[in-house]
Design an enzyme around this catalytic site. Structure first.
Site, PDB file in Angstrom:
ATOM      1  N   GLU A 326      64.024  -7.359 -28.913  1.00  0.00           N
ATOM      2  CA  GLU A 326      65.146  -6.633 -28.296  1.00  0.00           C
ATOM      3  C   GLU A 326      64.708  -5.337 -27.607  1.00  0.00           C
ATOM      4  O   GLU A 326      65.312  -4.288 -27.796  1.00  0.00           O
ATOM      5  CB  GLU A 326      66.234  -6.358 -29.339  1.00  0.00           C
ATOM      6  CG  GLU A 326      66.768  -7.648 -29.935  1.00  0.00           C
ATOM      7  CD  GLU A 326      67.944  -7.458 -30.890  1.00  0.00           C
ATOM      8  OE1 GLU A 326      68.253  -6.304 -31.236  1.00  0.00           O
ATOM      9  OE2 GLU A 326      68.546  -8.475 -31.281  1.00  0.00           O
ATOM     10  N   ASN A 368      60.915 -11.372 -27.870  1.00  0.00           N
ATOM     11  CA  ASN A 368      62.188 -12.020 -28.242  1.00  0.00           C
ATOM     12  C   ASN A 368      63.363 -11.127 -27.836  1.00  0.00           C
ATOM     13  O   ASN A 368      63.312  -9.908 -28.017  1.00  0.00           O
ATOM     14  CB  ASN A 368      62.162 -12.176 -29.782  1.00  0.00           C
ATOM     15  CG  ASN A 368      63.211 -13.105 -30.333  1.00  0.00           C
ATOM     16  OD1 ASN A 368      63.403 -14.199 -29.820  1.00  0.00           O
ATOM     17  ND2 ASN A 368      63.890 -12.671 -31.385  1.00  0.00           N
ATOM     18  N   HIS A 405      72.241 -16.280 -29.315  1.00  0.00           N
ATOM     19  CA  HIS A 405      73.514 -15.994 -30.001  1.00  0.00           C
ATOM     20  C   HIS A 405      74.577 -16.089 -28.910  1.00  0.00           C
ATOM     21  O   HIS A 405      74.737 -15.166 -28.116  1.00  0.00           O
ATOM     22  CB  HIS A 405      73.516 -14.578 -30.592  1.00  0.00           C
ATOM     23  CG  HIS A 405      72.476 -14.359 -31.642  1.00  0.00           C
ATOM     24  ND1 HIS A 405      72.538 -14.962 -32.866  1.00  0.00           N
ATOM     25  CD2 HIS A 405      71.351 -13.614 -31.649  1.00  0.00           C
ATOM     26  CE1 HIS A 405      71.497 -14.593 -33.593  1.00  0.00           C
ATOM     27  NE2 HIS A 405      70.758 -13.774 -32.878  1.00  0.00           N
ATOM     28  N   GLU A 434      67.106 -17.979 -32.477  1.00  0.00           N
ATOM     29  CA  GLU A 434      68.136 -17.533 -33.432  1.00  0.00           C
ATOM     30  C   GLU A 434      69.488 -18.164 -33.094  1.00  0.00           C
ATOM     31  O   GLU A 434      70.517 -17.489 -33.056  1.00  0.00           O
ATOM     32  CB  GLU A 434      68.280 -15.993 -33.386  1.00  0.00           C
ATOM     33  CG  GLU A 434      66.989 -15.252 -33.643  1.00  0.00           C
ATOM     34  CD  GLU A 434      67.138 -13.740 -33.615  1.00  0.00           C
ATOM     35  OE1 GLU A 434      68.281 -13.223 -33.670  1.00  0.00           O
ATOM     36  OE2 GLU A 434      66.099 -13.063 -33.536  1.00  0.00           O
ATOM     37  N   ASP A 436      72.970 -19.451 -32.764  1.00  0.00           N
ATOM     38  CA  ASP A 436      74.285 -19.668 -33.367  1.00  0.00           C
ATOM     39  C   ASP A 436      75.282 -19.695 -32.226  1.00  0.00           C
ATOM     40  O   ASP A 436      75.109 -19.007 -31.222  1.00  0.00           O
ATOM     41  CB  ASP A 436      74.658 -18.673 -34.481  1.00  0.00           C
ATOM     42  CG  ASP A 436      74.423 -17.222 -34.138  1.00  0.00           C
ATOM     43  OD1 ASP A 436      74.579 -16.836 -32.966  1.00  0.00           O
ATOM     44  OD2 ASP A 436      74.122 -16.454 -35.067  1.00  0.00           O
TER      45      ASP A 436
HETATM   46  C1  XIL Z   1      70.635  -9.982 -38.494  1.00  0.00           C
HETATM   47  C2  XIL Z   1      70.733 -10.511 -39.916  1.00  0.00           C
HETATM   48  O1  XIL Z   1      71.113 -11.870 -39.876  1.00  0.00           O
HETATM   49  C3  XIL Z   1      71.740  -9.680 -40.697  1.00  0.00           C
HETATM   50  O2  XIL Z   1      71.731 -10.032 -42.065  1.00  0.00           O
HETATM   51  C4  XIL Z   1      71.409  -8.196 -40.574  1.00  0.00           C
HETATM   52  O3  XIL Z   1      72.423  -7.438 -41.187  1.00  0.00           O
HETATM   53  C5  XIL Z   1      71.285  -7.793 -39.127  1.00  0.00           C
HETATM   54  O4  XIL Z   1      70.324  -8.609 -38.504  1.00  0.00           O
HETATM   55  N1  XIL Z   1      69.001 -10.380 -33.675  1.00  0.00           N
HETATM   56  C6  XIL Z   1      67.912 -10.435 -34.497  1.00  0.00           C
HETATM   57  C7  XIL Z   1      68.081 -10.675 -35.952  1.00  0.00           C
HETATM   58  O5  XIL Z   1      66.760 -10.387 -34.013  1.00  0.00           O
HETATM   59  O6  XIL Z   1      67.076 -10.050 -36.707  1.00  0.00           O
HETATM   60  C8  XIL Z   1      69.451 -10.251 -36.422  1.00  0.00           C
HETATM   61  O7  XIL Z   1      69.605 -10.638 -37.796  1.00  0.00           O
HETATM   62  C9  XIL Z   1      70.521 -10.863 -35.556  1.00  0.00           C
HETATM   63  C10 XIL Z   1      70.369 -10.394 -34.130  1.00  0.00           C
END
Ligand code: XIL
Length: 568
Positions: A326, A368, A405, A434, A436
């Site tokens: 990020e 990432n 996401h 990641e 979802d």
């Molecule tokens: C999230 C976790 O799932 C949560 O439990 C935590 O509170 C915050 O982080 N991008 C990422 C992940 O790279 O590490 C994040 O994970 C979600 C967004």
């Protein structure tokens, strides 16, 4: 009478769905004042279990438990419906009512026939003055017959709580046979030489207390269906280096051992990020301040030490890392103003990759970010430009991670695939790290919404399957109720994953499996059809893709008997 009929029907339906649970003890058959047994551990003492009128509802009875010292719990002998044992049930639940003078944040302890079913650490179990339903997985615990002994309650020296309506729940029909290899995701993804991964975390789903119990449904859902695992929080900077120079690898080590036991790969997440930084770095809540006034050199040393120590610790065992996470601003128009960027400059990224590569030259190193899935968007193109700059400067980078996401029905998959392909042209992998796919609250539980989401998962898997530079697709969470999205969107979105409550497979699971199974059986992209998936390559006649003879130590695609196989 006729008029009441339409009213009765919905009521009946409601009752039927609620009856998936069977209440085995509601205390109504006891006299008020009856004393029940008390279970005492470690010489625990003073505790009283008495049948009383139920708070808020004096016409009903409940079990009232009081203690004035630790280690005493109400102890009950319960009887299951005729012909059943505990093995027929997946969960046990009860209602809990805590009084205002009951101490909060104590250990919840549940034992069945003296086997510990559940023990929490010091967490908040229920608000005071309201009935709260508590549910715990039985995790394969069985009883000899219909009768079993349970002790359950909160371990506190000032216990004052009520228990009512102890119920058992039949194992849910999860929609597929988890014990049959060919019905799992992992089986078919492996036939395609692909990784399908899952994140687990103590915060999101308490995985570490379940990981050694092979019967636990969360655990089983994971190791049966996935061949890659990622720590959702436990490998972040704050978790691994909670004090400067003092590393804590306990939780992370356990996950790596777990993955090795189950033949899964681990993605390391993440070495350098603006979020979840340790308090000692003093970077503020959004990771953008430099509260300790570090000089550029000091901060470089901190980052170098962190990356070198962590990657060295897992050398050869964690085969790929999210090195920088990020680093782009929200909209992607600029670099994120993190402590790293503001104090060091953009070259912190280059350095991070070089240090990670030196510590483990065989590890694959990824950059990432989120909202970078589509080609032609500001942020998607910003990531490409950054990755290209790193490649041009010969920085040891092997791929980009698209977090993915996203909201259901919103991705343009042509743009996503074009994105994956332009990274191939740069010589980089491009993977989904990641995933979802959230659904708005108004659509929760709707079949049409779940189908749209299933199609999204399917399209992502198809892109993964068609593109050799996309080896991995990782899903961010094991079941809908535990997704971080619920908290992140304050409940306005949810249901983003492929399993729902009780690990029931959603259409998204079946569509993903269909994608992998069809590819394994019919071929797609680089993956050759291998309908006879039980066939093995001939160990004496295997050749790599350039035609060189290889032996069984070789890893990757091989040709044998005119077919392509993957050796891993
Ligand atoms: C999230 C976790 O799932 C949560 O439990 C935590 O509170 C915050 O982080 N991008 C990422 C992940 O790279 O590490 C994040 O994970 C979600 C967004």
């Amino acid at each position: 009478m006729k008029l009441r009929l339409p009213l009765l029907l919905p009521l009946c339906l409601g009752f039927i769905s609620a009856s998936a649970q069977t209440v085995i003890e509601d205390f109504e058959s006891y006299e008020i004042g009856t004393e029940m047994d008390v279970f005492r551990i470690y010489g625990g003492s003073a505790g009283q279990a008495v049948i009383e009128a139920r708070p808020n509802n004096p016409n009903n009875k409940a079990l009232h438990f009081t203690t004035s010292s630790w280690n005493a719990f109400p102890c009950l002998t319960l009887t299951l419906p005729a012909g059943t044992t505990l093995a027929d049930y997946s969960a046990i639940s009860f209602d809990l009512y805590r009084m205002t003078d009951d101490e909060d944040y104590k250990v919840m302890d549940i034992r069945v026939d003296s086997k510990q079913l559940f023990q929490s650490s010091y967490v908040h179990h229920a608000d005071v003055g309201v009935w709260t339903n508590k549910k715990y997985d039985l995790n394969g615990i069985d009883s000899d017959g219909p009768t079993f002994v349970i002790s359950l309650g909160v371990n506190t020296p000032a216990g004052n709580y009520y228990i009512d309506n102890i119920a058992v729940k039949k194992a849910a029909d999860i929609g597929y046979d988890i014990n049959d290899d060919e019905q799992t995701l992992r089986h078919w993804a492996e036939r395609c030489g692909k990784r399908v991964g899952m994140s687990v975390s103590n915060t999101d789903n308490g995985f570490w207390s379940l990981m050694d119990n092979d019967n636990n449904m969360m655990n089983k859902t994971l190791y049966r269906n996935f061949n890659m695992v990622v720590a959702g929080n436990e490998m972040k900077f704050d978790a691994l280096e909670p004090e400067q120079g003092k590393f804590n690898f306990d939780a992370a080590d356990r996950l790596v051992e777990y993955a090795e036991k189950h033949g899964m790969a681990v993605r390391g997440h993440t070495l350098c990020w603006h979020s979840q930084l340790p308090a000692w770095l003093n970077a503020g809540s959004d990771g953008s301040s430099n509260g300790n006034n570090y000089t550029k050199q000091q901060l470089l040393d901190i980052l170098k030490n962190h990356i070198t120590t962590v990657v060295t610790h897992y050398k050869g065992r964690i085969k790929e890392w999210d090195v920088v996470n990020e680093m782009l601003s929200n909209g992607g128009g600029s670099m994120r103003g993190s402590i790293w960027y503001k104090t060091i400059g953009e070259c912190y990224i280059d350095s991070a990759f070089v240090w990670a590569h030196r510590a483990d030259p065989d590890a694959l190193l990824y950059i990432n970010d989120y909202t970078v899935e589509e080609m032609g968007t500001t942020k998607g193109d910003a990531l490409y430009n950054l990755a290209k700059r790193l490649v041009d400067r010969k920085v040891p980078i092997h791929g980009v991670g698209l977090q993915t996401h996203v909201t259901s029905g919103k991705l343009d998959f042509t743009k996503v695939e074009n994105n994956v392909r332009r990274y191939a042209a740069l010589g980089l992998n491009c993977i989904f790290t990641e995933v979802d796919i959230k659904i708005p609250k108004s659509q929760f539980g709707k079949e049409s919404a779940w189908q749209t989401q299933a199609n999204d998962y399917y399209q992502l898997a198809e892109i993964q399957l068609r593109n050799a530079n996309c080896p991995n697709l990782v899903i961010w969470g094991i079941a809908d109720p535990y997704s971080w999205i619920i908290g992140e969107t304050k409940g306005s979105y949810g249901e983003p994953l492929i399993f729902s409550d009780d690990y029931v497979a959603k259409p998204s699971f079946f569509k993903l499996r269909e994608a992998y199974q069809t590819a394994a059986q019919a071929g797609i992209g680089d993956i050759t059809a291998n309908p006879d998936h039980s066939a093995e390559p001939d160990p004496d006649a295997m050749y790599d893709l350039t035609g060189r003879k290889v032996n069984s130590d070789y890893r990757g695609f091989v040709i044998s008997n005119g077919r392509k196989y993957i050796l891993r």
